[in-house]
Design an enzyme around this catalytic site. Structure first.
Site, PDB file in Angstrom:
ATOM      1  N   CYS A  68      13.707  11.502   6.197  1.00  0.00           N
ATOM      2  CA  CYS A  68      13.880  11.100   7.593  1.00  0.00           C
ATOM      3  C   CYS A  68      15.342  11.207   7.996  1.00  0.00           C
ATOM      4  O   CYS A  68      15.669  11.103   9.169  1.00  0.00           O
ATOM      5  CB  CYS A  68      13.366   9.683   7.805  1.00  0.00           C
ATOM      6  SG  CYS A  68      14.350   8.470   6.931  1.00  0.00           S
ATOM      7  N   LYS A  99       0.866  -1.182   0.000  1.00  0.00           N
ATOM      8  CA  LYS A  99       0.000   0.000   0.000  1.00  0.00           C
ATOM      9  C   LYS A  99       0.899   1.228   0.000  1.00  0.00           C
ATOM     10  O   LYS A  99       1.477   1.607   1.016  1.00  0.00           O
ATOM     11  CB  LYS A  99      -0.922   0.075   1.225  1.00  0.00           C
ATOM     12  CG  LYS A  99      -1.980   1.168   1.003  1.00  0.00           C
ATOM     13  CD  LYS A  99      -2.472   1.835   2.256  1.00  0.00           C
ATOM     14  CE  LYS A  99      -1.591   2.889   2.797  1.00  0.00           C
ATOM     15  NZ  LYS A  99      -1.472   4.115   2.000  1.00  0.00           N
TER      16      LYS A  99
END
Ligand code: NAD
Length: 515
Positions: free
Chosen positions: A314, A206
């Site tokens: 990140c 997903k």
């Protein structure tokens, strides 16, 4: 400005296998539409079974929709998992070399279409083309690790007693799922797919609903590379799909990359259902700068780290901890950062809400007395879109929001301290633990910092200390939930389980099996 019809997908939403989305047409920043994002299940595009919601996929450079994404529900997860389960056994029965050969072919297809894929990443995510290209190249590096697995994944064997042998083999888990964030649409799926697929699993992905398009090309390229039908599937959607993965009894493992709050929730829910879970979260990365650091190298590196991908990484530098008198370095950082042009060297941020959130952090810091050394508020590019330019906040207190929360934009918060010990203690007191770096020409300083910072990925004179393959990518503390790293050998261990086989063939009646 070129504009391809959004309906190009034209697809055949009935799910007939022939309707390929094919290559993305753009070869520049000019606005270009793409096919609507649908589920890919059993080698065909299909629409959600019952849910009737869709979202616009916005090109952040323009703030305009390049496609729709049709959101799935739990029934689509059931469908994809059933198809994946039916395909998985035969896939696992192929020798590992044959499974890895699919990765070889995928690599060749991606190398051949490097520019096309990079433009797709750039358009759906907003990052500038060179950054998108670097992302695709890094994805290819991850695939190369998958190609190497047959040479690495031999288990151990030992004669543990007279006539008794033990061996270890790596077995697939079955059907596994992955959930990925918006900031690396093509690379983060490739942190998971090579190890999971070469390990003999069937995969359901997903992607972020904000960037569902690059995965569509991965699906078609995997099919072209010879991956059997149903071994790789996509269910488009939002949290409903993720929760259905966590709850589905046939999904044996969930890999997740995204923000800390969601990583924690997904980890808890998946683990609560007895699944294996590895969930990487957000970050607040500290760069410690001491006076003996090389000025040019440090300035260039820090600016690249906090402005690259508009700070939406990140691994981006977020807090600069300035130890002692380092104004000469800070001046060089500010000069370089102020020269970067939004739209050319710095891309847009992902949404209008992200822009407003980032500007909110800058406003709040200023109201608390912080000096805005470089101000990216009000940045704009000709086309519209969502922009914040490079921003440096000097004189932050460690407790201020700008110094301790993840901003996820091109903002560097400077905290000044007199000693190295205080710098390390500020880094340590932050709950995140993704990355941390030190800039120095002293081996002793570098070593003291590297031994004490609370971060899984550390750098000496490097602002984005991403461990390249075959080293594993993964943080500590609130930056990761679950054991181990997501890439490298740890990734293979995560997506497989060890089978220990103990055999005794010799007829040695005078000995017990333990002897
Ligand atoms: P996000 O957490 O909002 O979304 C990530 C994924 O989770 C998406 O696919 C989304 O659809 C899904 N999701 C969102 N809310 C959910 C919920 N309540 N329940 C279940 N699923 C949900 O993250 P994002 O904004 O897409 O990405 C940015 C974040 O990801 C930043 O915090 C960044 O630091 C982090 N990130 C971490 C790493 C890492 O390796 N540690 C790498 C890339 C990005």
């Amino acid at each position: 400005m070129t504009t391809a019809p959004a309906s190009a997908a034209s697809s055949d939403s009935s799910g007939s296998p022939g309707a390929l989305v094919g290559p993305f047409a753009a070869r520049s920043d000019a606005f270009t539409a793409f096919h609507d994002a649908r589920h890919w299940i059993g080698d065909r595009w299909c629409d959600p079974r019952s849910r009737r919601e869709s979202l616009d996929v916005l090109n952040p450079r323009f703030g305009r929709s390049i496609a729709k994404v049709h959101l799935g529900g739990a029934d689509d997860v059931d469908h994809a998992v059933a198809v994946a389960a039916a395909a998985q056994r035969a896939w696992a029965e192929q020798p590992i070399r044959e499974r890895a050969h699919v990765m070889y072919r995928l690599r060749e297809l991606m190398v051949a279409d490097l520019d096309e894929l990079s433009w797709l990443v750039s358009h759906e995510n907003g990052k500038i083309f060179p950054e998108a290209k670097a992302e695709v190249e890094k994805a290819i590096e991850c695939i190369e690790f998958g190609c190497a697995l047959p040479n690495l994944a031999a288990g151990n064997q030992l004669e543990v007693s007279r006539g008794v042998a033990c061996e270890v083999a790596y077995a697939p888990l079955g059907v596994v799922a992955g959930v990925t964030p918006f900031n690396f649409p093509l690379m983060v799926p490739m942190w998971m797919l090579p190890q999971a697929l070469v390990g003999g699993n069937a995969f359901v992905l997903k992607p972020s609903e904000r960037v569902p398009l690059s995965s569509m090309r991965i699906a078609e390229m995997l099919a072209q590379a010879g991956l059997p039908d149903g071994v790789f599937n996509i269910v488009q959607g939002d949290r409903t799909v993720v929760e259905a993965f966590c709850d589905h009894p046939q999904v044996k493992a969930v890999g997740f990359v995204g923000s800390t709050a969601v990583a924690k929730q997904v980890y808890g829910r998946a683990a609560g259902h007895g699944k294996r879970a590895l969930c990487l979260g957000g970050a607040k990365n500290h760069l410690i700068v001491v006076p003996d650091a090389d000025v040019e190298l440090t300035a260039e590196n820090i600016v690249a780290s906090f402005t690259g991908c508009a700070g939406q990484r990140c691994m981006a530098a977020s807090v600069l901890v300035a130890v002692g008198e380092v104004d000469h370095i800070l001046d060089a950082v500010a000069t370089r950062a102020s020269q970067l042009r939004p739209g050319i060297e710095v891309g847009p941020v992902t949404t209008a809400a992200a822009r407003d959130r980032i500007v909110g952090y800058i406003d709040a810091a200023e109201a608390e007395g912080v000096r805005v050394l470089v101000d990216g508020r009000g940045a704009a590019a000709d086309e519209g879109g969502y922009w914040v330019g490079p921003t440096i906040l000097d004189g932050c207190q460690p407790s201020m929001k700008a110094a301790c929360e993840e901003i996820f934009g091109p903002v560097l918060s400077v905290v000044r301290v007199p000693t190295l010990d205080e710098a390390i203690s500020i880094e340590n007191s932050n709950p995140y633990g993704n990355a941390s770096s030190v800039y120095t020409s002293s081996g002793d300083v570098a070593r003291r910092v590297m031994e004490r910072v609370e971060a899984g990925m550390c750098g000496v004179n490097i602002g984005v200390p991403v461990p390249r393959e075959p080293f594993g990518f993964g943080g500590w503390n609130d930056s990761a939930f679950g054991a181990g790293n997501i890439t490298g050998w740890d990734g293979y261990r995560f997506w497989t389980r060890q089978r220990k086989i103990t055999s005794k063939w010799a007829l040695q009646r005078d000995q017990t099996w333990m002897s």
